[in-house]
Design a protein around this motif. Sequence first.
Motif, PDB file in Angstrom:
ATOM      1  N   MET A   1      46.563 -10.249 -78.307  1.00 33.37           N
ATOM      2  CA  MET A   1      47.416 -11.264 -78.919  1.00 33.37           C
ATOM      3  C   MET A   1      47.221 -11.309 -80.429  1.00 33.37           C
ATOM      4  O   MET A   1      48.181 -11.503 -81.182  1.00 33.37           O
ATOM      5  CB  MET A   1      47.123 -12.634 -78.295  1.00 33.37           C
ATOM      6  CG  MET A   1      47.609 -12.760 -76.858  1.00 33.37           C
ATOM      7  SD  MET A   1      47.544 -14.460 -76.240  1.00 33.37           S
ATOM      8  CE  MET A   1      45.760 -14.704 -76.190  1.00 33.37           C
ATOM      9  N   SER A   2      45.988 -11.128 -80.862  1.00 34.94           N
ATOM     10  CA  SER A   2      45.713 -11.111 -82.298  1.00 34.94           C
ATOM     11  C   SER A   2      46.434  -9.952 -82.982  1.00 34.94           C
ATOM     12  O   SER A   2      47.028 -10.116 -84.055  1.00 34.94           O
ATOM     13  CB  SER A   2      44.202 -11.009 -82.534  1.00 34.94           C
ATOM     14  OG  SER A   2      43.910 -10.929 -83.919  1.00 34.94           O
TER      15      SER A   2
ATOM     16  N   PHE B   1      42.303  -9.397 -73.912  1.00 33.36           N
ATOM     17  CA  PHE B   1      43.568 -10.126 -73.980  1.00 33.36           C
ATOM     18  C   PHE B   1      43.690 -10.882 -75.302  1.00 33.36           C
ATOM     19  O   PHE B   1      44.753 -10.905 -75.922  1.00 33.36           O
ATOM     20  CB  PHE B   1      43.681 -11.094 -72.800  1.00 33.36           C
ATOM     21  CG  PHE B   1      45.022 -11.744 -72.678  1.00 33.36           C
ATOM     22  CD1 PHE B   1      46.145 -10.998 -72.361  1.00 33.36           C
ATOM     23  CD2 PHE B   1      45.180 -13.107 -72.877  1.00 33.36           C
ATOM     24  CE1 PHE B   1      47.397 -11.588 -72.250  1.00 33.36           C
ATOM     25  CE2 PHE B   1      46.421 -13.706 -72.765  1.00 33.36           C
ATOM     26  CZ  PHE B   1      47.532 -12.945 -72.449  1.00 33.36           C
ATOM     27  N   ARG B   2      42.592 -11.474 -75.736  1.00 34.55           N
ATOM     28  CA  ARG B   2      42.614 -12.192 -77.014  1.00 34.55           C
ATOM     29  C   ARG B   2      42.844 -11.224 -78.170  1.00 34.55           C
ATOM     30  O   ARG B   2      43.601 -11.514 -79.101  1.00 34.55           O
ATOM     31  CB  ARG B   2      41.296 -12.949 -77.206  1.00 34.55           C
ATOM     32  CG  ARG B   2      41.220 -13.717 -78.515  1.00 34.55           C
ATOM     33  CD  ARG B   2      40.122 -14.758 -78.493  1.00 34.55           C
ATOM     34  NE  ARG B   2      38.842 -14.238 -78.040  1.00 34.55           N
ATOM     35  CZ  ARG B   2      37.780 -14.994 -77.806  1.00 34.55           C
ATOM     36  NH1 ARG B   2      37.872 -16.311 -77.965  1.00 34.55           N
ATOM     37  NH2 ARG B   2      36.653 -14.467 -77.400  1.00 34.55           N
ATOM     38  N   ASP B   3      42.205 -10.038 -78.120  1.00 38.74           N
ATOM     39  CA  ASP B   3      42.411  -9.029 -79.161  1.00 38.74           C
ATOM     40  C   ASP B   3      43.854  -8.539 -79.172  1.00 38.74           C
ATOM     41  O   ASP B   3      44.435  -8.287 -80.235  1.00 38.74           O
ATOM     42  CB  ASP B   3      41.462  -7.848 -78.952  1.00 38.74           C
ATOM     43  CG  ASP B   3      39.998  -8.237 -79.129  1.00 38.74           C
ATOM     44  OD1 ASP B   3      39.740  -9.274 -79.770  1.00 38.74           O
ATOM     45  OD2 ASP B   3      39.126  -7.502 -78.625  1.00 38.74           O
TER      46      ASP B   3
ATOM     47  N   LYS C   1      47.884 -23.968 -75.747  1.00 40.57           N
ATOM     48  CA  LYS C   1      48.645 -24.399 -76.921  1.00 40.57           C
ATOM     49  C   LYS C   1      49.938 -25.110 -76.546  1.00 40.57           C
ATOM     50  O   LYS C   1      50.410 -25.973 -77.268  1.00 40.57           O
ATOM     51  CB  LYS C   1      48.959 -23.173 -77.790  1.00 40.57           C
ATOM     52  CG  LYS C   1      49.657 -23.484 -79.100  1.00 40.57           C
ATOM     53  CD  LYS C   1      49.894 -22.217 -79.891  1.00 40.57           C
ATOM     54  CE  LYS C   1      50.634 -22.515 -81.199  1.00 40.57           C
ATOM     55  NZ  LYS C   1      50.897 -21.277 -81.984  1.00 40.57           N
TER      56      LYS C   1
ATOM     57  N   THR D   1      51.112 -10.817 -66.351  1.00 32.76           N
ATOM     58  CA  THR D   1      50.170 -11.790 -66.910  1.00 32.76           C
ATOM     59  C   THR D   1      50.225 -13.101 -66.139  1.00 32.76           C
ATOM     60  O   THR D   1      49.184 -13.704 -65.845  1.00 32.76           O
ATOM     61  CB  THR D   1      50.499 -12.042 -68.393  1.00 32.76           C
ATOM     62  OG1 THR D   1      50.453 -10.803 -69.108  1.00 32.76           O
ATOM     63  CG2 THR D   1      49.494 -13.004 -69.015  1.00 32.76           C
TER      64      THR D   1
ATOM     65  N   LYS E   1      52.087 -18.652 -77.836  1.00 30.48           N
ATOM     66  CA  LYS E   1      51.079 -17.865 -78.543  1.00 30.48           C
ATOM     67  C   LYS E   1      51.701 -16.795 -79.439  1.00 30.48           C
ATOM     68  O   LYS E   1      51.206 -16.526 -80.539  1.00 30.48           O
ATOM     69  CB  LYS E   1      50.135 -17.189 -77.536  1.00 30.48           C
ATOM     70  CG  LYS E   1      49.286 -18.144 -76.710  1.00 30.48           C
ATOM     71  CD  LYS E   1      48.143 -18.721 -77.501  1.00 30.48           C
ATOM     72  CE  LYS E   1      47.203 -19.497 -76.578  1.00 30.48           C
ATOM     73  NZ  LYS E   1      46.087 -20.122 -77.314  1.00 30.48           N
TER      74      LYS E   1
ATOM     75  N   ASN F   1      37.293  -9.721 -73.905  1.00 30.87           N
ATOM     76  CA  ASN F   1      38.017 -10.155 -75.097  1.00 30.87           C
ATOM     77  C   ASN F   1      39.307  -9.376 -75.319  1.00 30.87           C
ATOM     78  O   ASN F   1      39.979  -9.555 -76.338  1.00 30.87           O
ATOM     79  CB  ASN F   1      37.126 -10.011 -76.332  1.00 30.87           C
ATOM     80  CG  ASN F   1      35.937 -10.958 -76.294  1.00 30.87           C
ATOM     81  OD1 ASN F   1      36.058 -12.102 -75.850  1.00 30.87           O
ATOM     82  ND2 ASN F   1      34.787 -10.498 -76.749  1.00 30.87           N
TER      83      ASN F   1
ATOM     84  N   TYR G   1      43.903 -18.120 -71.453  1.00 27.78           N
ATOM     85  CA  TYR G   1      44.472 -17.905 -72.784  1.00 27.78           C
ATOM     86  C   TYR G   1      43.538 -18.311 -73.919  1.00 27.78           C
ATOM     87  O   TYR G   1      43.966 -18.379 -75.063  1.00 27.78           O
ATOM     88  CB  TYR G   1      45.791 -18.660 -72.919  1.00 27.78           C
ATOM     89  CG  TYR G   1      46.967 -17.951 -72.279  1.00 27.78           C
ATOM     90  CD1 TYR G   1      47.729 -17.039 -72.993  1.00 27.78           C
ATOM     91  CD2 TYR G   1      47.318 -18.199 -70.953  1.00 27.78           C
ATOM     92  CE1 TYR G   1      48.805 -16.393 -72.411  1.00 27.78           C
ATOM     93  CE2 TYR G   1      48.399 -17.551 -70.368  1.00 27.78           C
ATOM     94  CZ  TYR G   1      49.135 -16.649 -71.099  1.00 27.78           C
ATOM     95  OH  TYR G   1      50.207 -16.007 -70.513  1.00 27.78           O
ATOM     96  N   PHE G   2      42.284 -18.590 -73.595  1.00 27.75           N
ATOM     97  CA  PHE G   2      41.296 -18.979 -74.607  1.00 27.75           C
ATOM     98  C   PHE G   2      41.775 -20.210 -75.382  1.00 27.75           C
ATOM     99  O   PHE G   2      41.708 -20.273 -76.611  1.00 27.75           O
ATOM    100  CB  PHE G   2      41.034 -17.817 -75.574  1.00 27.75           C
ATOM    101  CG  PHE G   2      40.547 -16.566 -74.901  1.00 27.75           C
ATOM    102  CD1 PHE G   2      39.201 -16.385 -74.615  1.00 27.75           C
ATOM    103  CD2 PHE G   2      41.446 -15.579 -74.539  1.00 27.75           C
ATOM    104  CE1 PHE G   2      38.749 -15.229 -73.987  1.00 27.75           C
ATOM    105  CE2 PHE G   2      41.005 -14.424 -73.907  1.00 27.75           C
ATOM    106  CZ  PHE G   2      39.649 -14.248 -73.629  1.00 27.75           C
TER     107      PHE G   2
END
Length: 311
Positions: free
Chosen positions: A268-269, A264-266, A107, A186, A168, A262, A103-104
């Motif tokens: 979520m963003s 998955f991070r993109d 949290k 996931t 997230k 990247n 999850y980079f």
Amino acid sequence: MREWTRIRENPCIRGSKRQSLLKTNKPVKKLILRFGKVLLIGFTVLAGSIAFLYPQIFFCHLISFSDFSSKGTIYFSPEIKKAHFPIVEMLIAKSEARVDSFYFGKKSDPVFIICSNARQYEKYCSSTEGAGCSIGTPWGSNYVILNAQGLNVDVISHEMSHIELLEKLGWWKTTFKIPQWFNEGTALMLDRRFVNNSDPGDRYFEYMDEWLYYTRGGQEILELEDISTIKGFFNGGQRQVMLAYMTSGMEVSYWLARAGGNGFRDFMSEMNQGSSFSEAYIKAEQEGSHSLKTKLPRNPLRLENSKKISE
């Protein structure tokens, strides 16, 4: 000073002003008291409804008043010996490392409830099946309930993934905007009980093998739309649920392989910026596929006679 002097010199004026203030204050006080009563009644009804409809949430909230031993945010059944506490802590730490990597950055910080028997597990999880479950609430209290008899890094990582996704993206979005197949798929990316390969492309091949087995060579397919809700995902017998897991694992591993490092991070963003699930999901894959070096075999879930990915 003049006004004060004048009032003192005329008791009648002073009395009339006091009466006027008292008359003004009484309705305000009544309104405040009435509003307070409404809030108290509403809170009582809400708490009672939650306790009746979701008793597991109620019991989880009261875990600190139980006979469970606590060590930080981990609560151990009284039947679990203290000598085993460090082993559980080590397993949780390893699971946290998986979550942090995937999850980079981690949290979430859920409360862990470690049960020693089926009765305890059913009380806090509201289920007798599985080795673990996760509970997230709209007000931010999150719990991971684990059965000590089947405790391992894969189970913990799977349940922590659900909580991390919730942290997230937020409770509302995760609950109502994310399809269940994506949530479970996931979690499978951190859970190596079924497929042990950590590379998304190779993992896709292995999940396809599992999928072919459970679909009897592609003859009994579950569409993604059919498992987009919790009810649809867990509907049916054990084989049907396993097929739902293998279907979601194959789709998500395929998507991750095409979306790139990247992706998955993109995704979520994009979701946090207001995009719908479909928009963010498709965009991440399209942008990542431009740099895809290895061509993957076509995903059987995306054949023309299959239904499109749906929210």
